[in-house]
Design a protein around this motif. Structure first.
Motif, PDB file in Angstrom:
ATOM      1  N   THR A  71     -28.943  -8.041  12.837  1.00 45.43           N
ATOM      2  CA  THR A  71     -30.284  -8.594  13.070  1.00 45.43           C
ATOM      3  C   THR A  71     -31.395  -7.592  12.805  1.00 45.43           C
ATOM      4  OG1 THR A  71     -30.463  -7.963  15.411  1.00 45.43           O
ATOM      5  CG2 THR A  71     -29.276 -10.003  14.919  1.00 45.43           C
ATOM      6  N   TYR A  72     -31.048  -6.346  12.501  1.00 44.15           N
ATOM      7  CA  TYR A  72     -32.081  -5.336  12.317  1.00 44.15           C
ATOM      8  C   TYR A  72     -33.033  -5.729  11.196  1.00 44.15           C
ATOM      9  CZ  TYR A  72     -29.278  -2.226  15.285  1.00 44.15           C
ATOM     10  OH  TYR A  72     -28.575  -1.683  16.339  1.00 44.15           O
ATOM     11  N   GLY A  73     -34.327  -5.627  11.481  1.00 45.14           N
ATOM     12  CA  GLY A  73     -35.346  -5.955  10.487  1.00 45.14           C
ATOM     13  C   GLY A  73     -35.675  -7.422  10.391  1.00 45.14           C
ATOM     14  N   ALA A  74     -35.033  -8.267  11.206  1.00 41.62           N
ATOM     15  CA  ALA A  74     -35.287  -9.703  11.119  1.00 41.62           C
ATOM     16  C   ALA A  74     -36.692 -10.032  11.604  1.00 41.62           C
ATOM     17  CB  ALA A  74     -34.250 -10.470  11.949  1.00 41.62           C
ATOM     18  N   SER A  75     -37.313 -10.987  10.961  1.00 46.17           N
ATOM     19  CA  SER A  75     -38.646 -11.464  11.352  1.00 46.17           C
ATOM     20  C   SER A  75     -38.789 -12.902  10.890  1.00 46.17           C
ATOM     21  CB  SER A  75     -39.737 -10.597  10.733  1.00 46.17           C
ATOM     22  OG  SER A  75     -39.738 -10.748   9.317  1.00 46.17           O
ATOM     23  N   GLU A  76     -39.878 -13.545  11.307  1.00 44.84           N
ATOM     24  CA  GLU A  76     -40.078 -14.925  10.882  1.00 44.84           C
ATOM     25  C   GLU A  76     -40.281 -15.014   9.375  1.00 44.84           C
ATOM     26  OE1 GLU A  76     -43.025 -16.980  13.086  1.00 44.84           O
ATOM     27  OE2 GLU A  76     -42.073 -16.598  15.039  1.00 44.84           O
ATOM     28  N   GLY A  77     -40.877 -13.965   8.798  1.00 47.61           N
ATOM     29  CA  GLY A  77     -41.067 -13.977   7.338  1.00 47.61           C
ATOM     30  C   GLY A  77     -39.827 -13.598   6.572  1.00 47.61           C
ATOM     31  N   LEU A  78     -38.940 -12.831   7.228  1.00 47.89           N
ATOM     32  CA  LEU A  78     -37.724 -12.385   6.553  1.00 47.89           C
ATOM     33  C   LEU A  78     -36.570 -12.443   7.549  1.00 47.89           C
ATOM     34  CD1 LEU A  78     -36.687 -11.247   3.832  1.00 47.89           C
ATOM     35  CD2 LEU A  78     -37.048  -8.960   4.772  1.00 47.89           C
ATOM     36  N   PRO A  79     -36.077 -13.657   7.833  1.00 46.65           N
ATOM     37  CA  PRO A  79     -35.022 -13.801   8.838  1.00 46.65           C
ATOM     38  C   PRO A  79     -33.674 -13.295   8.342  1.00 46.65           C
ATOM     39  CG  PRO A  79     -35.457 -15.914   7.805  1.00 46.65           C
ATOM     40  CD  PRO A  79     -36.478 -14.959   7.247  1.00 46.65           C
ATOM     41  N   SER A  80     -32.790 -13.035   9.327  1.00 44.20           N
ATOM     42  CA  SER A  80     -31.391 -12.741   9.011  1.00 44.20           C
ATOM     43  C   SER A  80     -30.612 -14.052   9.055  1.00 44.20           C
ATOM     44  CB  SER A  80     -30.804 -11.761  10.028  1.00 44.20           C
ATOM     45  OG  SER A  80     -31.441 -10.501   9.969  1.00 44.20           O
ATOM     46  N   TYR A  81     -29.705 -14.220   8.128  1.00 46.19           N
ATOM     47  CA  TYR A  81     -28.890 -15.426   8.056  1.00 46.19           C
ATOM     48  C   TYR A  81     -27.475 -15.103   8.513  1.00 46.19           C
ATOM     49  CZ  TYR A  81     -32.692 -17.505   5.396  1.00 46.19           C
ATOM     50  OH  TYR A  81     -33.924 -17.992   5.015  1.00 46.19           O
ATOM     51  N   LEU A  82     -26.992 -15.881   9.493  1.00 47.01           N
ATOM     52  CA  LEU A  82     -25.658 -15.654  10.043  1.00 47.01           C
ATOM     53  C   LEU A  82     -24.869 -16.954  10.044  1.00 47.01           C
ATOM     54  CD1 LEU A  82     -26.552 -13.429  13.152  1.00 47.01           C
ATOM     55  CD2 LEU A  82     -25.804 -12.666  10.891  1.00 47.01           C
ATOM     56  N   GLU A  83     -23.584 -16.827   9.731  1.00 50.47           N
ATOM     57  CA  GLU A  83     -22.690 -17.993   9.712  1.00 50.47           C
ATOM     58  C   GLU A  83     -22.127 -18.237  11.112  1.00 50.47           C
ATOM     59  OE1 GLU A  83     -18.415 -19.395   7.769  1.00 50.47           O
ATOM     60  OE2 GLU A  83     -19.327 -17.483   7.184  1.00 50.47           O
ATOM     61  N   ILE A  84     -22.201 -19.486  11.596  1.00 49.63           N
ATOM     62  CA  ILE A  84     -21.642 -19.849  12.903  1.00 49.63           C
ATOM     63  C   ILE A  84     -20.154 -20.113  12.731  1.00 49.63           C
ATOM     64  CG2 ILE A  84     -21.754 -21.416  14.864  1.00 49.63           C
ATOM     65  CD1 ILE A  84     -24.229 -19.709  14.440  1.00 49.63           C
ATOM     66  N   THR A  85     -19.348 -19.310  13.425  1.00 54.66           N
ATOM     67  CA  THR A  85     -17.893 -19.448  13.270  1.00 54.66           C
ATOM     68  C   THR A  85     -17.230 -20.176  14.438  1.00 54.66           C
ATOM     69  OG1 THR A  85     -17.583 -17.267  14.252  1.00 54.66           O
ATOM     70  CG2 THR A  85     -17.742 -17.379  11.848  1.00 54.66           C
ATOM     71  N   GLY A  86     -18.022 -20.542  15.456  1.00 59.46           N
ATOM     72  CA  GLY A  86     -17.439 -21.256  16.580  1.00 59.46           C
ATOM     73  C   GLY A  86     -18.321 -21.128  17.812  1.00 59.46           C
ATOM     74  N   ALA A  87     -17.764 -21.552  18.946  1.00 57.65           N
ATOM     75  CA  ALA A  87     -18.504 -21.533  20.204  1.00 57.65           C
ATOM     76  C   ALA A  87     -17.608 -20.980  21.308  1.00 57.65           C
ATOM     77  CB  ALA A  87     -18.983 -22.932  20.584  1.00 57.65           C
ATOM     78  N   VAL A  88     -18.230 -20.301  22.278  1.00 59.82           N
ATOM     79  CA  VAL A  88     -17.521 -19.765  23.438  1.00 59.82           C
ATOM     80  C   VAL A  88     -17.649 -20.769  24.587  1.00 59.82           C
ATOM     81  CG1 VAL A  88     -17.336 -17.866  25.081  1.00 59.82           C
ATOM     82  CG2 VAL A  88     -18.038 -17.408  22.719  1.00 59.82           C
ATOM     83  N   ALA A  89     -16.534 -21.117  25.192  1.00 59.45           N
ATOM     84  CA  ALA A  89     -16.539 -22.073  26.298  1.00 59.45           C
ATOM     85  C   ALA A  89     -16.699 -21.335  27.629  1.00 59.45           C
ATOM     86  CB  ALA A  89     -15.252 -22.886  26.300  1.00 59.45           C
ATOM     87  N   MET A  90     -17.376 -21.983  28.592  1.00 62.65           N
ATOM     88  CA  MET A  90     -17.538 -21.410  29.925  1.00 62.65           C
ATOM     89  C   MET A  90     -16.201 -21.370  30.657  1.00 62.65           C
ATOM     90  SD  MET A  90     -20.603 -20.437  30.801  1.00 62.65           S
ATOM     91  CE  MET A  90     -20.651 -20.577  32.585  1.00 62.65           C
ATOM     92  N   GLY A  91     -15.960 -20.274  31.369  1.00 65.43           N
ATOM     93  CA  GLY A  91     -14.796 -20.165  32.218  1.00 65.43           C
ATOM     94  C   GLY A  91     -13.492 -19.939  31.492  1.00 65.43           C
ATOM     95  N   ARG A  92     -13.554 -19.611  30.198  1.00 65.56           N
ATOM     96  CA  ARG A  92     -12.332 -19.384  29.424  1.00 65.56           C
ATOM     97  C   ARG A  92     -12.475 -18.125  28.577  1.00 65.56           C
ATOM     98  NH1 ARG A  92     -11.145 -25.386  26.779  1.00 65.56           N
ATOM     99  NH2 ARG A  92     -11.067 -26.557  28.764  1.00 65.56           N
ATOM    100  N   PRO A  93     -11.378 -17.460  28.265  1.00 65.12           N
ATOM    101  CA  PRO A  93     -11.461 -16.324  27.351  1.00 65.12           C
ATOM    102  C   PRO A  93     -11.897 -16.811  25.968  1.00 65.12           C
ATOM    103  CG  PRO A  93      -9.355 -16.346  28.517  1.00 65.12           C
ATOM    104  CD  PRO A  93     -10.005 -17.669  28.767  1.00 65.12           C
ATOM    105  N   PRO A  94     -12.752 -16.039  25.277  1.00 68.71           N
ATOM    106  CA  PRO A  94     -13.171 -16.442  23.926  1.00 68.71           C
ATOM    107  C   PRO A  94     -11.971 -16.544  22.992  1.00 68.71           C
ATOM    108  CG  PRO A  94     -14.567 -14.678  24.776  1.00 68.71           C
ATOM    109  CD  PRO A  94     -13.410 -14.802  25.718  1.00 68.71           C
ATOM    110  N   GLU A  95     -11.970 -17.582  22.177  1.00 72.32           N
ATOM    111  CA  GLU A  95     -10.878 -17.778  21.218  1.00 72.32           C
ATOM    112  C   GLU A  95     -11.269 -17.346  19.817  1.00 72.32           C
ATOM    113  OE1 GLU A  95      -9.892 -21.878  21.582  1.00 72.32           O
ATOM    114  OE2 GLU A  95      -8.928 -21.638  23.546  1.00 72.32           O
ATOM    115  N   ILE A  96     -12.484 -16.790  19.692  1.00 70.75           N
ATOM    116  CA  ILE A  96     -12.956 -16.338  18.390  1.00 70.75           C
ATOM    117  C   ILE A  96     -13.464 -14.921  18.524  1.00 70.75           C
ATOM    118  CG2 ILE A  96     -13.580 -18.643  17.539  1.00 70.75           C
ATOM    119  CD1 ILE A  96     -16.444 -18.054  18.387  1.00 70.75           C
TER     120      ILE A  96
END
Length: 411
Positions: A71-96
């Motif tokens: 995220t270093y250097g990210a701004s509204e004029g020059l955002p960082s683009y990241l791929e979403i690889t999944g979601a973390v569930a509450m109360g469980r160990p992360p699977e990703i």
């Protein structure tokens, strides 16, 4: 057995000398209590964390777990683009896991997945296209999360000995899995009223010259406020043998003895003579430079502190609040000073005083103005009308109208 002799004297001590110098060694025993019954109880020893707390790194915001470097250097004029690889569930160990150029959706309180070292708030992201987000504000390592040992590390002191447990303290103990705690037993405080003129409050029609006992029930309430258990022993006549018997019984079964010692010089002499024979080292002082309440007696009788109070109810309650309650707390293991509620106010009239004596002055509060209440020490209505009190220190000769004063409030 010959009666001990004691001549009443007033080589008085100041209130500060009494609080600092009268330090009886008696302490109550230790008992284990369940957490739900531990509010305001006093830990006997410091409570330590059995493990790291919270125990795992967790998010403190709703957002996306990321590698901060992405995220270093990210701004509204020059955002960082990241791929979403999944979601973390509450109360469980992360699977990703989070790798370079990726992010994982995460709610507040969920565990941080491997590879991530920060969480960017959802407010600082937007969906660029399905499966991809724009990050418009950079984060540093550690942003948006707490470490697994950030609240406490294993073995660290969570709570000190000697400080009564508060609601937030109980919450912290519950978070560590501690369901009971070792605390000091509540001090058992004997309350003995004396005087031939004193009769029980239930007396329908006191005879001429008799007064109902207004002190014992009020002292019992203050004992409870100080963390003790009151043991009201009734009324003892102004008779040496009767008082000696009553106090010896109390010394054998209680942690603190409180005697409402009568109003006359003779009755105070009788009480002091009995106390002088109860045990060593004996009377520490018989006279404290305070108004109201000068004829106060403090003694340590074979390890049991004895507090002899003036007979006038108002004087007795004022002195017990200043000196008696700290003694009860001390015997119960409390070592941290209690912060009483208070406000700053302005006096609306002069308060006279004499140097060398601490004055406790009752006041009524109205709109930031403190109005002193005056009256004889026997008048209880002075206390019941008061919202709190102010202290005029020993070295002062009074307070002028318009002075700013600290008012200790009654709860």
């Amino acid at each position: 057995m010959a009666r001990p002799t004691h001549r009443e004297f007033f080589a008085v001590r100041t209130v500060s000398q009494a609080l600092a110098g009268f330090r009886p060694q008696r302490r109550t025993s230790v008992e284990m209590v369940a957490l739900e019954r531990a509010h305001r109880r006093v830990p006997a020893t410091a409570v330590r964390a059995p493990h790291d707390l919270p125990g795992f790194a967790r998010s403190t915001v709703d957002g996306f777990a990321v590698r901060a470097a992405d995220t270093y250097g990210a701004s509204e004029g020059l955002p960082s683009y990241l791929e979403i690889t999944g979601a973390v569930a509450m109360g469980r160990p992360p699977e990703i896991a989070v790798e370079a150029g990726t992010a994982a959706s995460i709610p507040t309180g969920a565990a941080i997945p491997d590879g991530a070292d920060a969480v960017v708030m959802v407010e600082y992201t937007q969906e660029a296209m399905p499966g991809t987000i724009e990050v418009v504000r950079p984060v540093a390592p550690g942003d948006g999360l707490v470490r697994g040992d950030e609240d406490a590390s294993a073995g660290a002191e969570l709570l000190p000995a000697g400080r009564p447990l508060r609601a937030q303290d109980l919450g912290l103990l519950a978070a560590t899995g501690l369901t009971e705690v070792g605390v000091r037993a509540r001090p058992r405080v004997a309350i003995v009223s004396t005087g031939d003129e004193v009769v029980p409050p239930s007396t329908p029609e006191p005879a001429f010259g008799q007064v109902r006992d207004a002190t014992a029930v009020a002292l019992a309430a203050l004992v409870c406020d100080a963390g003790g258990e009151p043991d009201v022993r009734g009324i003892v006549p102004d008779d040496y043998d009767a008082l000696d018997h009553a106090l010896r019984e109390a010394v054998g079964s209680c942690d603190v003895i409180v005697v409402s010692a009568g109003s006359s010089v003779g009755s105070r002499d009788e009480t002091a003579a009995v106390v002088a024979g109860l045990g060593r080292p004996g009377i520490w002082t018989h006279g404290i430079a305070v108004r109201p309440g000068k004829p106060t007696l403090l003694a340590d009788c074979d390890g049991v502190p004895v507090i002899g109070l003036p007979g006038n109810p108002r004087s007795a309650l004022v002195v017990f609040r200043l000196i008696g309650m700290p003694i009860v707390r001390l015997v119960g293991g409390a070592t941290h000073p209690v912060q009483e509620p208070g406000v700053r106010a302005r006096l609306d009239r002069d308060v006279p005083s004499s140097a060398g004596r601490l004055d406790v002055v009752q006041v009524v509060l109205r709109g930031g103005v403190a109005s002193p209440l005056f009256g004889a020490s026997a008048l209880l209505t002075v206390l019941t009308r008061a919202d709190g009190y102010i202290i005029v220190d020993e070295d002062a000769t009074g307070l002028p109208s318009g002075s700013d004063v600290d008012v200790t409030l009654y709860r």
